[in-house]
Design an enzyme around this catalytic site. Structure first.
Site, short mmCIF file in Angstrom:
data_model
loop_
_atom_site.label_atom_id
_atom_site.label_comp_id
_atom_site.label_asym_id
_atom_site.label_seq_id
_atom_site.Cartn_x
_atom_site.Cartn_y
_atom_site.Cartn_z
N GLU A 181 0.83 -1.21 0.00
CA GLU A 181 0.00 0.00 0.00
C GLU A 181 0.86 1.26 0.00
O GLU A 181 0.55 2.24 -0.68
CB GLU A 181 -0.93 -0.02 1.21
CG GLU A 181 -2.01 -1.09 1.10
CD GLU A 181 -2.94 -1.12 2.29
OE1 GLU A 181 -4.11 -0.78 2.14
OE2 GLU A 181 -2.47 -1.50 3.39
N GLU A 211 -3.91 -9.87 3.33
CA GLU A 211 -4.87 -9.56 4.39
C GLU A 211 -6.05 -10.52 4.40
O GLU A 211 -6.57 -10.86 5.48
CB GLU A 211 -5.39 -8.12 4.23
CG GLU A 211 -4.40 -7.05 4.66
CD GLU A 211 -3.46 -6.63 3.54
OE1 GLU A 211 -2.77 -5.62 3.70
OE2 GLU A 211 -3.42 -7.32 2.49
#
Length: 717
Positions: free
Chosen positions: A117, A139
């Protein structure tokens, strides 16, 4: 700065290098946020002099992702604390990408989760061309979604159809795959070339804006309703549900967030992502997955169940006694890990047939393009079929995998031990016979251990290591190292009838048979088990394993009970009874085309209508009771194993239950199942079931104390 360095060169390029103190990798937590605040303040103060920014790492990885301990702590602190942290992290990354100066991520190592990210918040990504480096959003495997802009930015960069597999499956890409997907923009030969390329790009004076902030931008492939996306999105929910059965909500929520993000502006999409993230974080499934599949799995992989004294060892050559279903699978697993294998059976033809099993698997991999012909030949060359026991000489480890008969096993073990060196480890693959009993037939019981592989060995990534009463620490350590060497997960248990995994899983089949005998409809038994998250129902399990084989195991255990003065076979006595009945009916299981199910040439199956004649099927038992009986029976048996010291840690019990017999992963495993329900509530329900259906549901007295979280969970409690 403690956790990063900041260097502004005379050429106007600032190099930011993360290097978190006291940690082997950079992770996103409060310290990382503080370092990022300092970096942003310096960049904003120097903005007038800046021509570009390089973001990199002083560690072997770029950023390994979010700090999982911090994540679990935020879950315990509640919604507002979690929102504050992630809103702050998103705001920091937004400040970086809107700095007004071009920013390039120089990816010297893996960027996972939050690390990826951060890279996506930069205007360009350059990576070292090293196949060991990985880029991924893992995730989903922890029950959450990327919460720092990963969903929104990846969809805007790649489009829905490319981004969704990365987001919903946690797919890992090496640098070349990431380049082909468009996740990185350029590859470098080495770290020096990486920084040189980063400077070269900045020297071109690139625009300091993300693609979605430029005039005329459109999401690749369009919105969720575009002609390219709509057909796939119409089937994607069903594809996800087929895998998760609605028990793992992360993938479905990622799909919803990703699709909605194509319909709204960037800031609104980021708010939708945060809302989705927080809803998942507060779901009990997330804590279960983090506790078991992250903390406890990492503890096992880190050697928490291994004796501390003996040094690490590698096996160069093993012997496998028996080239049947299990022996040939063990030979394959070892050979593919680079270990020389002597595969012995009573005839050389039988041993050659065992080697042919590996040849078949490898040939299929070559045909798929996942393996080269040269690699196949190298692997096969490591397997030496033989009928001569003398060929076992020089092996570091010998694993016996012959028929489940005490006298036979002890005979072949003695033969092998006679030609081995005094330091060699001798192991048995038994799933039924006590290790201590078999050890009575070997000369060096301290070097004898159980290595219980699961079928099919090439697909089952777990080995149950069983210590007999005389097994030494050196032997256990070497067995543990071997299991990790062949890239499987080791769990360590103590000797007991059925050990741990077989003992717990056998009562699942037994409870299914009890329900059937009590007149519960077989389709309800099967479907309620699957709705709870089991891979298949208890009747299907028996058909797959073959009831004829289960019946042989039952009779072997009855004989052992008589010999040892035990009553272990009674723990799954109804299963034995129904297996005998079905075999008498000429319905031993799937391989014969007839068991609890009828099997048809097209691969379909249906419940055998004769079950209604035998058992009825109109018992209106509450569905909750049926489901709880199936699940609680396994958990109670596991608690008995914990109470008796067969299992000595929550981690081995949880991971063993998930990997060995498919206990639902969303629960975190048998022990986490009880903990996540609330120990008091679980025990109360168990006593209710015991009052209604029998004492087999009574938990061991005082078991509450043994269900306290392992050290990993205490860190954030």
């Amino acid at each position: 700065m403690r956790d990063a360095t900041y260097d502004l060169g005379t050429d106007g390029i600032a190099t930011v290098s993360f290097d978190m103190a006291g940690r082997p990798v950079n992770v996103m937590n409060d310290d990382f946020s503080a370092a990022l605040d300092e970096i942003l303040a310096r960049l904003e103060a120097d903005r007038a002099a800046l021509k570009g920014v390089i973001v990199t790492s002083a560690k072997a990885t770029f950023v390994a992702g979010g700090d999982i301990e911090k994540l679990l702590a935020l879950r315990h602190q509640g919604y507002h604390a979690a929102r504050q942290f992630f809103d702050g992290l998103k705001a920091r990354l937004r400040r970086l990408e809107t700095l007004g100066v071009p920013v390039v991520a120089a990816l010297n190592g893996s960027a996972l989760g939050g690390g990826l990210e951060l890279a996506l918040a930069c205007h360009r990504r350059i990576a070292v061309d090293d196949r060991k480096i990985q880029f991924a959003f893992p995730e989903v495997t922890l029950g959450i979604l990327p919460g720092a802009g990963g969903v929104v930015r990846s969809v805007r960069m790649l489009g829905l159809l490319k981004a969704l597999p990365l987001l919903t499956e946690g797919r890992r890409l090496d640098p070349r795959e990431a380049l082909a997907q468009g996740l990185v923009d350029e590859l470098a030969a080495d770290p020096a070339d990486l920084l040189a390329r980063a400077r070269a790009w900045l020297a071109t004076g690139p625009e300091a804006a993300q693609p979605w902030e430029r005039k005329g931008y459109a999401i690749p492939g369009g919105s969720m309703f575009s002609g390219e996306n709509a057909p796939m999105l119409s089937v994607f929910p069903a594809m996800i549900f087929k895998k998760t059965r609605g028990l793992l909500p992360a993938a479905e929520r990622i799909l919803a967030v990703a699709a909605e993000s194509t319909q709204i502006g960037f800031d609104a999409a980021m708010a939708v992502e945060t809302r989705g993230f927080l809803d998942l974080l507060l779901n009990p499934v997330t804590e279960n997955l983090i506790t078991s599949m992250f903390f406890q799995m990492n503890e096992i992989n880190g050697g928490a169940s291994r004796p501390k004294g003996p040094g690490k060892a590698k096996v160069a050559r093993i012997g496998v006694l028996g080239a049947g279903m299990m022996g040939r699978g063990i030979a394959f697993a070892a050979a593919t890990a680079g270990i020389e294998v002597v595969l012995r059976d009573v005839t050389e033809a039988a041993a050659e047939a065992g080697k042919a099993y590996s040849a078949d698997i490898l040939a299929r991999r070559v045909a798929k393009g996942s393996l080269t012909g040269a690699a196949r030949d190298e692997t096969l060359a490591r397997i030496r079929p033989t009928a001569a026991i003398a060929d076992m000489a020089g092996c570091d480890l010998v694993i016996e995998a012959v028929f489940e008969d005490v006298a036979l096993k002890q005979s072949v073990l003695r033969e092998a031990e006679a030609v081995l060196g005094p330091e060699a480890v001798v192991a048995t693959n038994t799933s039924t016979l006590p290790i201590t009993l078999l050890a009575a037939g070997v000369a060096r019981p301290a070097n004898f251990i159980g290595l219980h592989f699961f079928s099919p060995v090439d697909k089952m990534n777990i080995v149950e290591i069983i210590c007999g009463t005389a097994t030494g620490d050196e032997c256990l350590a070497r067995a543990f190292d071997f299991v990790q060497q062949i890239r499987k997960t080791p769990i360590v248990v103590r000797d007991s009838r059925g050990f741990y995994t077989s003992r717990v899983f056998s009562v699942f089949a037994d409870e299914g048979d009890i329900l059937l005998k009590e007149g519960v409809a077989p389709i309800l038994i099967e479907n309620l088990a699957k709705q709870a998250g089991m891979p298949v129902g208890p009747l299907s399990v028996q058909d797959e394993v073959m009831m004829s084989m289960l019946l042989r195991a039952q009779r072997t255990n009855q004989d052992l009970d008589a010999q040892l003065g035990d009553d272990y076979a009674k723990s799954f006595g109804v299963c034995g009874e129904l297996c005998a009945l079905m075999c008498d009916q000429g319905r031993p299981g799937r391989l014969e085309g007839a068991g609890f199910y009828d099997y048809f040439p097209d691969g379909s199956k249906r419940i055998w209508p004769g079950l209604r004649e035998l058992f009825g099927g109109d018992n209106p038992m509450p569905h909750r009771d049926v489901q709880d009986r199936l699940m609680f029976r396994m958990v109670i048996e596991a608690l008995k194993c914990l109470d008796e010291g067969v299992v000595t840690s929550l981690r081995d019990g949880n991971i063993g239950s998930i990997l060995a017999f498919g206990f639902p992963v969303h629960t975190g495993g048998v022990f986490q199942y009880a903990i996540s329900r609330g120990i008091g509530a679980f025990l109360e329900r168990a006593r209710e079931l015991a009052a209604l259906y029998g004492e087999r549901f009574l938990p061991p007295a005082g078991i509450e104390a043994r269900l306290q979280p392992d050290d990993a969970s205490r860190r954030v409690a």
